[in-house]
Design an enzyme around this catalytic site. Structure first.
Site, mmCIF file in Angstrom:
data_model
loop_
_atom_site.group_PDB
_atom_site.id
_atom_site.type_symbol
_atom_site.label_atom_id
_atom_site.label_comp_id
_atom_site.label_asym_id
_atom_site.label_seq_id
_atom_site.Cartn_x
_atom_site.Cartn_y
_atom_site.Cartn_z
ATOM 1 N N MET A 169 39.706 43.107 63.656
ATOM 2 C CA MET A 169 40.701 42.066 63.408
ATOM 3 C C MET A 169 40.500 41.386 62.054
ATOM 4 O O MET A 169 41.464 40.998 61.391
ATOM 5 C CB MET A 169 40.647 41.014 64.525
ATOM 6 C CG MET A 169 41.124 41.525 65.877
ATOM 7 S SD MET A 169 40.740 40.392 67.224
ATOM 8 C CE MET A 169 41.941 39.080 66.938
ATOM 9 N N LYS A 247 48.801 45.714 71.867
ATOM 10 C CA LYS A 247 49.698 45.648 70.706
ATOM 11 C C LYS A 247 48.892 45.903 69.435
ATOM 12 O O LYS A 247 47.906 45.221 69.165
ATOM 13 C CB LYS A 247 50.347 44.266 70.645
ATOM 14 C CG LYS A 247 51.118 43.985 69.352
ATOM 15 C CD LYS A 247 51.590 42.524 69.293
ATOM 16 C CE LYS A 247 52.078 42.169 67.902
ATOM 17 N NZ LYS A 247 52.457 40.743 67.787
ATOM 18 N N SER A 257 63.078 39.136 59.151
ATOM 19 C CA SER A 257 62.894 37.718 59.538
ATOM 20 C C SER A 257 61.509 37.291 59.045
ATOM 21 O O SER A 257 60.592 37.031 59.823
ATOM 22 C CB SER A 257 62.981 37.559 61.061
ATOM 23 O OG SER A 257 64.143 38.185 61.574
ATOM 24 N N LYS A 259 58.041 35.959 57.694
ATOM 25 C CA LYS A 259 57.217 34.783 58.012
ATOM 26 C C LYS A 259 57.007 33.932 56.753
ATOM 27 O O LYS A 259 57.101 34.458 55.637
ATOM 28 C CB LYS A 259 55.834 35.232 58.508
ATOM 29 C CG LYS A 259 55.817 35.881 59.872
ATOM 30 C CD LYS A 259 54.397 36.323 60.213
ATOM 31 C CE LYS A 259 54.339 37.051 61.545
ATOM 32 N NZ LYS A 259 54.504 36.168 62.692
ATOM 33 N N ARG A 268 46.820 40.110 59.482
ATOM 34 C CA ARG A 268 46.029 41.352 59.550
ATOM 35 C C ARG A 268 45.432 41.514 60.952
ATOM 36 O O ARG A 268 45.041 42.606 61.342
ATOM 37 C CB ARG A 268 44.913 41.330 58.505
ATOM 38 C CG ARG A 268 43.851 40.251 58.739
ATOM 39 C CD ARG A 268 42.845 40.193 57.584
ATOM 40 N NE ARG A 268 41.793 39.214 57.822
ATOM 41 C CZ ARG A 268 41.890 37.920 57.581
ATOM 42 N NH1 ARG A 268 43.019 37.418 57.087
ATOM 43 N NH2 ARG A 268 40.878 37.104 57.803
ATOM 44 N N ASP A 270 47.052 40.915 63.765
ATOM 45 C CA ASP A 270 48.106 41.014 64.777
ATOM 46 C C ASP A 270 47.933 42.251 65.656
ATOM 47 O O ASP A 270 48.712 42.483 66.568
ATOM 48 C CB ASP A 270 49.486 40.999 64.114
ATOM 49 C CG ASP A 270 50.580 40.523 65.059
ATOM 50 O OD1 ASP A 270 50.271 39.679 65.924
ATOM 51 O OD2 ASP A 270 51.721 41.000 64.953
ATOM 52 N N ASP A 329 60.828 39.414 63.794
ATOM 53 C CA ASP A 329 59.441 38.955 63.923
ATOM 54 C C ASP A 329 58.998 38.905 65.389
ATOM 55 O O ASP A 329 57.859 38.581 65.683
ATOM 56 C CB ASP A 329 59.274 37.577 63.263
ATOM 57 C CG ASP A 329 57.813 37.182 63.111
ATOM 58 O OD1 ASP A 329 56.958 38.089 63.120
ATOM 59 O OD2 ASP A 329 57.524 35.975 62.991
ATOM 60 N N GLU A 331 58.454 41.505 67.165
ATOM 61 C CA GLU A 331 58.342 42.973 67.146
ATOM 62 C C GLU A 331 57.313 43.506 68.124
ATOM 63 O O GLU A 331 57.422 44.632 68.591
ATOM 64 C CB GLU A 331 58.021 43.464 65.725
ATOM 65 C CG GLU A 331 56.554 43.490 65.319
ATOM 66 C CD GLU A 331 55.872 42.122 65.320
ATOM 67 O OE1 GLU A 331 54.650 42.088 65.507
ATOM 68 O OE2 GLU A 331 56.549 41.086 65.156
ATOM 69 N N ARG A 333 56.713 42.911 71.165
ATOM 70 C CA ARG A 333 57.272 43.255 72.483
ATOM 71 C C ARG A 333 58.039 44.577 72.435
ATOM 72 O O ARG A 333 58.184 45.237 73.455
ATOM 73 C CB ARG A 333 58.142 42.108 73.000
ATOM 74 C CG ARG A 333 59.338 41.765 72.162
ATOM 75 C CD ARG A 333 59.873 40.362 72.412
ATOM 76 N NE ARG A 333 58.987 39.337 71.876
ATOM 77 C CZ ARG A 333 59.208 38.029 71.952
ATOM 78 N NH1 ARG A 333 60.292 37.576 72.568
ATOM 79 N NH2 ARG A 333 58.369 37.160 71.439
#
Length: 486
Positions: A169, A247, A257, A259, A268, A270, A329, A331, A333
């Site tokens: 992460m 994810k 959209s 950020k 980084r 996510d 954003d 995304e 899901r």
């Protein structure tokens, strides 16, 4: 170096209440440790430390750390085992003190719970400094004495699992791309004969008709990967597996959209869902847990480009449902929708997905606990009981029909990727969206956006990406493997 624990004194006689390892060391130095502690003023508070030099030739520096009350156990109000948390915190503080003295090796008092002590040491010393020329000295923690070596080793393995997630992460997105993420996990699992790793390319993803996942991936020049891991730990390889889904957005710009630029570098991480579930499987293999686990991680970037999803576009998921992309954003899901559909191929005992899914989750719970949305009280109980032991807490959130209506009342498609009242209950509408792609009776969605990073809330983790709730997932899998044996 040596780290020793001392309990809060419940009597008023001023004498330090040492652990059994502390007592033994005090006898070794003819009572000097107790004498010094009583000279130093009031007793050590929980998580505070004092350093003594020159007490013993084998240990030029001794860090004595406050453990709080001796018999602290499960705190009903806090939903965790306070004794274990106190040990993790105290040991981490002590080990960092030794590290600051540039001493390469530290022996750690098991403090009555060697697993918790090992977790505190290994988690507390971890730091991402791969890309710096000036690095902190590496300190190797070891168990002081030999009485609890098995529990200590288990704690080391649990903590190394969380540190693997932290490493993935924290690493910059140009170092951990979808391809490199998959290769890193494959390399970690290479030595296990009962693990198969499939790194699925874009052509495979296309044949699987994962239109929602592909719609996110197409905005980036980095090719998407669908990582599939099969860990066959059960004596019967046909036993129904536990399926973990994570994810894996290795960088999330928000797409069209876009950020705000402030803090976007943190995106980084996510792929924290993929990092935690894959690290949990690496750990399950290291512990040789007797159950089957399948890990699924859709990996890609979410970038703005001429090929990216546009607000208002409609895409088709693997189960045939159409999705109106009202916000590019939202995304994560979309990736999970297809991965969850695919997860149903495995006749799972349970499907558990983890994702840094919504800022709304951070607003709701902050970094205190992972939000859990589940259709199964059995599954919830296992996750909750695991989290009490690990101190990496979970909290149950609602999966009401109330939220489902807000994503299925959609102008152009079967379902919208955001709730129609926009910001209201954002974590809950995201969970309701995912539920549209689940038919399994034991499913849980873990929204880990709030626990993604650590400032100073968890004292045994340094500032940075937290790798939570990896240890809770490991403990949950361990409990499930015991369940199937009984």
């Amino acid at each position: 170096g040596l780290v020793l624990g001392v309990y809060s004194n419940e009597k008023d006689d001023g004498a330090a209440q040492l652990t059994s390892a502390g007592d033994a060391f005090d006898r070794l130095v003819s009572g000097k440790l107790r004498a010094l502690l009583s000279l130093c003023g009031p007793p050590l508070k929980k998580g505070k430390t004092r350093i003594f030099h020159g007490l013993h030739q084998d240990f030029p520096s001794v860090a004595v750390v406050g453990l709080g009350k001796k018999n602290a156990g499960i705190n009903e109000q806090e939903n965790w085992n306070e004794g274990k948390e106190n040990i993790r915190t105290a040991v981490a503080v002590g080990c960092r003190q030794i590290q600051d003295l540039e001493i390469p090796c530290v022996e750690v008092d098991p403090c009555g719970d060697a697993q918790a002590a090992a977790e505190g040491a290994v988690l507390g010393l971890h730091e991402y400094n791969e890309l710096k020329q000036k690095k902190k000295p590496v300190v190797t923690p070891q168990l002081h004495g030999s009485a609890e070596s098995e529990a200590w080793q288990k704690g080391v393995i649990y903590a190394e699992g969380q540190n693997l997630a932290r490493y993935l992460m924290e690493a910059p997105a140009n170092y951990i791309t979808p391809v490199k993420f998959a290769e890193h996990i494959e390399q970690k699992l290479r030595s296990f004969s009962n693990v198969k790793v499939h790194i699925r390319q874009e052509s495979w993803i296309t044949t699987q008709e994962m239109g929602a996942f592909l719609s996110v991936a197409k905005g980036s020049a980095e090719p998407p990967i669908f990582l599939e891991i099969h860990y066959l730990g059960s004596a019967n390889t046909d036993d129904s597996p536990l399926v973990f889904v994570g994810k894996g957005v290795t960088f999330d710009s928000g797409g069209i959209s876009l950020k705000p630029s402030s803090g976007m570098d943190a995106m980084r991480a996510d792929m924290g869902g993929a990092a935690t579930v894959c690290s949990a499987i690496v750990t399950a293999a290291a512990l040789n847990l007797p159950l089957n686990i399948i890990g699924l991680a859709p990996l890609c970037e979410n970038m703005p480009s001429g090929k990216a999803n546009k607000p208002g576009d409609v895409v088709r998921a693997k189960n045939g449902k159409t999705i109106q992309v009202d916000n590019t954003d939202a995304e994560g899901r979309l990736l999970l929708a297809d991965a969850l559909c695919y997860a149903h191929n495995f006749k799972a005992r349970a499907i558990v997905n983890a994702a840094t899914l919504t800022g709304a989750m951070d607003v709701a719970l902050g970094s205190a606990a992972t939000g859990v949305f589940t259709n199964s009280s059995w599954l919830w109980t296992h996750l909750y009981e695991a989290s009490i032991l690990t101190g990496d807490r979970v909290w149950r959130m609602p999966l009401f029909e109330h939220y489902t209506k807000q994503v299925t009342d959609c102008l152009l498609a079967d379902v919208s990727n955001i709730g129609k009242y926009s910001r209201a209950g954002g974590a809950c509408t995201a969970a309701a969206f995912l539920k549209e792609f689940v038919t399994a009776s034991h499913w849980a969605h873990l929204d880990i956006a709030g626990v993604m990073s650590n400032k100073d809330e968890v004292p045994y983790l340094r500032k940075g990406m937290a790798g939570r709730p990896t240890r809770t997932l490991i403990e949950f899998a361990a409990r499930l493997s015991k369940d199937s044996h009984n």
